[in-house]
Design an enzyme around this catalytic site. Structure first.
Site, mmCIF file in Angstrom:
data_model
loop_
_atom_site.group_PDB
_atom_site.id
_atom_site.type_symbol
_atom_site.label_atom_id
_atom_site.label_comp_id
_atom_site.label_asym_id
_atom_site.label_seq_id
_atom_site.Cartn_x
_atom_site.Cartn_y
_atom_site.Cartn_z
ATOM 1 N N ASP A 9 0.834 -1.199 0.000
ATOM 2 C CA ASP A 9 0.000 0.000 0.000
ATOM 3 C C ASP A 9 0.872 1.254 0.000
ATOM 4 O OD1 ASP A 9 -2.053 -1.741 0.124
ATOM 5 O OD2 ASP A 9 -2.876 -1.048 2.055
ATOM 6 N N ALA A 10 1.982 1.186 0.755
ATOM 7 C CA ALA A 10 2.854 2.357 0.868
ATOM 8 C C ALA A 10 3.472 2.697 -0.490
ATOM 9 C CB ALA A 10 3.940 2.096 1.892
ATOM 10 N N GLU A 11 3.893 1.651 -1.201
ATOM 11 C CA GLU A 11 4.474 1.905 -2.531
ATOM 12 C C GLU A 11 3.427 2.507 -3.469
ATOM 13 O OE1 GLU A 11 7.617 -1.420 -3.766
ATOM 14 O OE2 GLU A 11 5.958 -2.236 -2.581
ATOM 15 N N ASP A 68 0.770 4.254 -2.580
ATOM 16 C CA ASP A 68 0.494 5.629 -2.166
ATOM 17 C C ASP A 68 1.556 6.588 -2.698
ATOM 18 O OD1 ASP A 68 -1.729 4.803 -0.881
ATOM 19 O OD2 ASP A 68 -0.850 4.807 1.145
ATOM 20 N N SER A 112 -35.035 -9.292 -13.972
ATOM 21 C CA SER A 112 -34.952 -9.762 -12.600
ATOM 22 C C SER A 112 -34.855 -11.291 -12.637
ATOM 23 C CB SER A 112 -36.219 -9.279 -11.900
ATOM 24 O OG SER A 112 -36.157 -9.635 -10.571
ATOM 25 N N LEU A 113 -34.868 -11.933 -11.483
ATOM 26 C CA LEU A 113 -34.729 -13.389 -11.472
ATOM 27 C C LEU A 113 -35.879 -14.043 -10.729
ATOM 28 C CD1 LEU A 113 -30.952 -13.701 -10.511
ATOM 29 C CD2 LEU A 113 -31.965 -14.387 -12.686
ATOM 30 N N GLU A 123 -23.238 -18.847 -9.714
ATOM 31 C CA GLU A 123 -22.619 -17.613 -9.216
ATOM 32 C C GLU A 123 -23.208 -17.236 -7.867
ATOM 33 O OE1 GLU A 123 -23.529 -14.624 -12.143
ATOM 34 O OE2 GLU A 123 -22.684 -15.823 -13.780
ATOM 35 N N LYS A 143 -25.092 -14.885 -5.411
ATOM 36 C CA LYS A 143 -26.050 -13.796 -5.651
ATOM 37 C C LYS A 143 -25.705 -12.658 -4.698
ATOM 38 C CE LYS A 143 -30.904 -12.760 -6.285
ATOM 39 N NZ LYS A 143 -31.058 -11.621 -5.402
ATOM 40 N N ASP A 178 -25.789 -9.363 -2.684
ATOM 41 C CA ASP A 178 -26.892 -8.559 -2.161
ATOM 42 C C ASP A 178 -26.506 -7.087 -2.225
ATOM 43 O OD1 ASP A 178 -29.306 -8.045 -1.070
ATOM 44 O OD2 ASP A 178 -28.815 -8.714 0.951
ATOM 45 N N ARG A 232 -30.610 0.270 -12.226
ATOM 46 C CA ARG A 232 -31.577 -0.588 -12.890
ATOM 47 C C ARG A 232 -32.935 0.117 -12.979
ATOM 48 N NH1 ARG A 232 -35.500 -4.141 -11.201
ATOM 49 N NH2 ARG A 232 -35.858 -5.904 -12.560
ATOM 50 N N GLU A 246 -23.319 -5.987 -9.997
ATOM 51 C CA GLU A 246 -23.864 -5.587 -8.710
ATOM 52 C C GLU A 246 -22.837 -4.737 -7.970
ATOM 53 O OE1 GLU A 246 -26.907 -6.799 -8.543
ATOM 54 O OE2 GLU A 246 -27.517 -6.829 -6.438
ATOM 55 N N TYR A 256 -21.620 -9.409 -13.758
ATOM 56 C CA TYR A 256 -22.150 -10.750 -13.986
ATOM 57 C C TYR A 256 -22.823 -10.969 -15.336
ATOM 58 C CZ TYR A 256 -26.228 -8.425 -11.871
ATOM 59 O OH TYR A 256 -27.219 -7.548 -11.549
ATOM 60 N N LYS A 295 -32.321 -19.107 -3.227
ATOM 61 C CA LYS A 295 -32.126 -18.245 -2.054
ATOM 62 C C LYS A 295 -31.725 -19.051 -0.822
ATOM 63 C CE LYS A 295 -33.408 -14.284 -2.291
ATOM 64 N NZ LYS A 295 -34.529 -13.497 -2.744
ATOM 65 N N CYS A 350 -47.817 5.565 29.765
ATOM 66 C CA CYS A 350 -46.691 5.715 28.832
ATOM 67 C C CYS A 350 -45.380 5.649 29.611
ATOM 68 C CB CYS A 350 -46.799 7.042 28.086
ATOM 69 S SG CYS A 350 -45.324 7.428 27.131
ATOM 70 N N CYS A 389 -43.712 9.422 29.219
ATOM 71 C CA CYS A 389 -44.274 10.662 29.746
ATOM 72 C C CYS A 389 -45.354 10.426 30.803
ATOM 73 C CB CYS A 389 -44.813 11.536 28.615
ATOM 74 S SG CYS A 389 -46.328 10.906 27.880
ATOM 75 N N CYS A 429 -49.625 5.939 23.236
ATOM 76 C CA CYS A 429 -49.582 6.996 24.249
ATOM 77 C C CYS A 429 -50.464 8.120 23.737
ATOM 78 C CB CYS A 429 -48.139 7.470 24.420
ATOM 79 S SG CYS A 429 -48.023 9.096 25.172
ATOM 80 N N CYS A 454 -45.539 14.277 24.272
ATOM 81 C CA CYS A 454 -44.704 13.200 24.820
ATOM 82 C C CYS A 454 -43.317 13.330 24.192
ATOM 83 C CB CYS A 454 -45.326 11.844 24.464
ATOM 84 S SG CYS A 454 -44.236 10.442 24.789
HETATM 85 S S1 IVH Z 1 -28.228 -12.093 -13.260
HETATM 86 C C1 IVH Z 1 -31.281 -12.011 -16.252
HETATM 87 N N1 IVH Z 1 -26.382 -12.663 -11.488
HETATM 88 O O1 IVH Z 1 -30.235 -10.193 -8.304
HETATM 89 C C2 IVH Z 1 -30.313 -11.982 -15.210
HETATM 90 N N2 IVH Z 1 -28.103 -11.174 -10.868
HETATM 91 O O2 IVH Z 1 -33.046 -10.949 -8.054
HETATM 92 C C3 IVH Z 1 -30.377 -10.841 -14.293
HETATM 93 N N3 IVH Z 1 -27.890 -10.269 -8.627
HETATM 94 O O3 IVH Z 1 -31.525 -7.753 -10.475
HETATM 95 C C4 IVH Z 1 -29.444 -10.815 -13.225
HETATM 96 N N4 IVH Z 1 -26.039 -11.326 -8.104
HETATM 97 O O4 IVH Z 1 -29.391 -7.207 -9.165
HETATM 98 C C5 IVH Z 1 -27.508 -11.983 -11.753
HETATM 99 N N5 IVH Z 1 -24.671 -13.228 -10.055
HETATM 100 C C6 IVH Z 1 -25.779 -12.548 -10.311
HETATM 101 C C7 IVH Z 1 -26.370 -11.693 -9.351
HETATM 102 C C8 IVH Z 1 -27.542 -11.024 -9.678
HETATM 103 C C9 IVH Z 1 -26.969 -10.466 -7.686
HETATM 104 C C10 IVH Z 1 -29.078 -9.418 -8.476
HETATM 105 C C11 IVH Z 1 -29.373 -8.526 -9.657
HETATM 106 C C12 IVH Z 1 -30.779 -8.877 -10.088
HETATM 107 C C13 IVH Z 1 -31.327 -9.494 -8.857
HETATM 108 C C14 IVH Z 1 -32.469 -10.444 -9.182
#
Ligand code: IVH
Length: 675
Positions: free
Chosen positions: A36-38, A40, A85-86, A117, A119, A121, A140, A177, A229, A318, A412, A415, A430, A436
């Site tokens: 890190d020092a190098e 910086d 979405s998924l 992969e 997922k 959050d 999105r 993400e 992704y 999930k 309460c 108060c 209350c 209050c």
């Molecule tokens: S693929 C058609 N891959 O999960 C495919 N999504 O619940 C669309 N997410 O809106 C997404 N990790 O924001 C994909 N490895 C991953 C992901 C991922 C997180 C999120 C993404 C999506 C949401 C769907």
């Protein structure tokens, strides 16, 4: 020695390439090759030289990732390809069903290869590269329209400002993400807590909030990261034939790809992957809420196609919410913003999914009765995502002899005023309202929170002091605070006073939706506030609305309508609103032409099975156009959507002469109005 300007340019270029290279090693590959020092030292050298020759600073220099002057608002962008979405799977059966559906549609009995992969959050983001340069970053949004957050994504160090290597398409949209690393999140909260400031609830929400900062310098300070992704738009050259190979390619161009991605055969392989990732979950520096399986071959993805918002070739598996047993030590009663007296469980601290839990929500007295809960009981706690942990059951066999009943206090706890149970509600309140101090403090805390007026630096401890010193009785008083009043308070140095006054001044410029939310009307959360703002466009029409008119808004029923109406017509509230406006709080009226369509105000009924939309989705989209969706057909119904196997409602509609349409027509109508 560099003398000539051409030499300086070359030296700057050399340093930038070097800094970019080590940035990539560190942030995208997680494999730094220098200390890190190098790093910086190298970075400082570049910075110093740029300071001497400011004319030679380029937009894509790594020194420019610190953010720019705040924007006044984000502009909207329309995704050229929708961001999908998924669909979710919750157990192995769901995953096997998914595999079966895929094989049936592809008419094959061959084992399907799935790219597996984690997922992440976090928050989905789209990045557009043109000729290798990052030209746009977008959220999105609703999948069709997002916000332009280019200035913010440019501050994220794992996102290359320019692609490396060669062979990338002339236009390439990369999706992924953005997330808040757990370690950075913990550090930030420690710092905030030590200053007595608001701590942030979860990495995910904070990442979302950080990405939507109008001041990108704020985003830069947060240390966000990103995993890519998938790709969206690709123009100018072809990509490989498998998803996993595309990710490899993206990696070679400098994008950050999750190192845990693997290709696995069939549902069986997917389940192995699930177990493996679940066992590593706590050791990761980012939150995941499951894993994603994607058919790896693009030709197969193509023939599987998609439903309205989700592809048929992918599914999210999930994780089950984390659970753990502990002992209920005590129950305390807190008084909330609206006077609700809520029981809070104080627990023997227990580690659940890597987080120490010592409090849980008990909602109300009915919940305690339902669980037949006593103090001293051994209880099962569930922690799901970012919600407050809750008690889900009691182990009666472990009940100690001295277990004690949980009693609602007679008055309460803050108060001492009378506590009443409101008719038809399970909640005790209350009766003192803003007299209050607990309610006063909570309503000011709510008013200043991020999703409301977003007043930075107004922490809980400061609010306590302001209320106890009678400097602030209602939110409008905040805007009359002076330096002289603030300086004598604890922890208020001239600099923090100055910051607070500036934050108050800045908060005056807001949006109607945030303002309505900030008022803290009972049952009026963010989405109701948004609905009200979208419907009325400005405050005067909302204040003039009748109860019936309020009821006409999607998701507002008679109870909520009555609460909003009586809040707005109560004299003391009216005065606070007038004072807030007189003291400079303002917003741009919202254009309400989204509701200028024939469905606005109509009553619709859905019946039978829809094939491309879920019923909830159809309902939400109709409601977004201002239509009410009712469960029964009457003479007042404007239109009935009949899916397959529609029964008595269809018969009734025909008898009453109500218009009936099919699913295709519904979809074309929704599309016409961009719902
Ligand atoms: S693929 C058609 N891959 O999960 C495919 N999504 O619940 C669309 N997410 O809106 C997404 N990790 O924001 C994909 N490895 C991953 C992901 C991922 C997180 C999120 C993404 C999506 C949401 C769907």
């Amino acid at each position: 020695m560099v003398g000539e300007s051409a030499d300086i340019s070359a030296e700057l270029e050399r340093l930038r390439t070097l800094v970019n290279h080590h940035n990539h090693q560190y942030h995208a590959l997680d494999a730094p090759t220098i200390s890190d020092a190098e790093f910086d030292k190298m970075f400082r050298e570049l910075k110093t030289l740029e300071e001497q020759y400011p004319d030679l600073i380029t937009d894509d220099s790594p020194t420019q990732r610190v953010g720019t002057e705040p924007l006044s608002s984000f502009s909207q962008i329309v995704h050229e390809l929708p961001m999908l979405s998924l669909d979710n799977a919750f157990d192995e059966d769901d995953v096997r069903d998914f595999e079966r559906r895929v094989m049936n549609r592809l008419q094959t009995e061959d084992t399907i290869e799935f790219a597996c992969e984690p997922k992440i959050d976090g928050v989905a983001v789209s990045l557009l590269y043109e000729d290798g340069k990052l030209v746009r970053g977008a959220t999105r949004g609703d999948g069709t329209t997002g916000e332009d957050i280019t200035t913010n994504v440019r501050t994220i160090k794992s996102i290359p400002l320019e692609l490396i290597g060669k062979g990338y398409p002339a236009r390439l949209e990369v999706r992924g993400e953005v997330y808040f690393p757990r370690s950075a999140f913990a550090r930030m909260n420690e710092l905030a807590a030590s200053k007595g400031e608001r701590v942030f609830a979860t990495p995910r929400n904070t990442a979302a909030g950080s990405l939507r900062q109008l001041d990108s310098r704020m985003t830069a300070s947060r240390g966000l990261s990103m995993f890519c992704y998938s790709v969206g738009l690709v123009e100018g050259s072809d990509l490989p034939e498998k998803h996993s190979q595309i990710l490899e390619r993206l990696k070679s161009w400098g994008m950050r790809i999750n190192p845990l991605i693997q290709v696995k055969p069939g549902a069986r392989g997917c389940s192995e992957y699930y177990m493996d990732i679940q066992s590593r979950r706590e050791s990761l520096d980012y939150d995941i809420d499951g894993v994603v399986y994607k058919v790896d071959r693009l030709d197969q993805q193509q023939s599987l196609g998609m439903l309205t918002r989700t592809p048929r070739w992918a599914i999210a598996h999930k994780f089950a919410p984390a659970e753990g047993w502990t002992v209920l030590r005590d129950v305390e009663f807190q008084v909330g913003r609206t006077g609700a007296v809520t029981p809070v469980a104080r627990l023997e601290p227990v580690n659940i999914g890597g987080v120490t839990i010592s409090n849980a929500s008990l909602h109300n007295m009915d919940e305690i009765a339902r669980l037949e809960l006593l103090v001293g009981d051994t209880v099962l706690i569930q922690r799901a995502g970012d919600v407050i942990p809750k008690i889900i059951s009691v182990d009666r066999k472990k009940r100690p002899d001295d277990a004690r009943e949980i009693k609602l206090p007679a008055e309460c706890p803050v108060c001492g005023s009378e506590i009443n149970r409101v008719e038809d509600e399970v909640i005790f309140r209350c009766s003192a309202g803003l007299a209050c101090s607990a309610q006063r403090k909570e309503s000011i805390w709510h008013f200043s929170s991020r999703l409301a007026m977003d007043i930075d630096g107004l922490g809980k401890k400061l609010i306590d002091q302001l209320v106890e010193a009678s400097l602030v009785e209602n939110p409008a008083d905040l805007y009359q605070l002076t330096e002289e009043q603030l300086l004598p308070l604890e922890r208020m140095a001239p600099k923090s006073v100055d910051n607070l006054l500036t934050a108050l001044e800045n908060s005056k410029e807001t949006t109607l939706e945030k303002f309505i939310y900030a008022l803290g009307i009972q049952e009026t959360g963010e989405s109701t506030a948004r609905g009200l703002a979208a419907h009325f466009g400005d405050l005067p029409p909302l204040r003039a609305a009748t109860r019936e008119e309020l009821e006409f808004i999607p998701d507002i029923g008679p109870i909520v309508a009555a609460k909003i109406y009586s809040f707005l017509h109560q004299e003391s509230n009216s005065k606070v609103i007038d004072d807030l406006i007189a003291r400079g709080v303002h917003w741009e009226p919202v254009a309400t032409d989204r509701l200028a369509n024939e469905l606005n105000g109509q009553t619709w009924v859905l019946t039978g099975t829809l094939s491309t939309l879920t019923r909830n989705e159809a309902k939400a989209r109709l409601q977004s156009l201002g239509a009410r969706v009712s469960g029964s057909v009457s003479a007042k119904t404007d239109c009935v959507v009949a899916g397959s196997a529609a029964g008595s409602k269809l018969v009734k509609a025909e008898k009453l002469g109500v218009e009936v349409i099919d699913e295709d027509l519904l979809i074309s109508l929704l599309e016409r109005y961009n719902a």
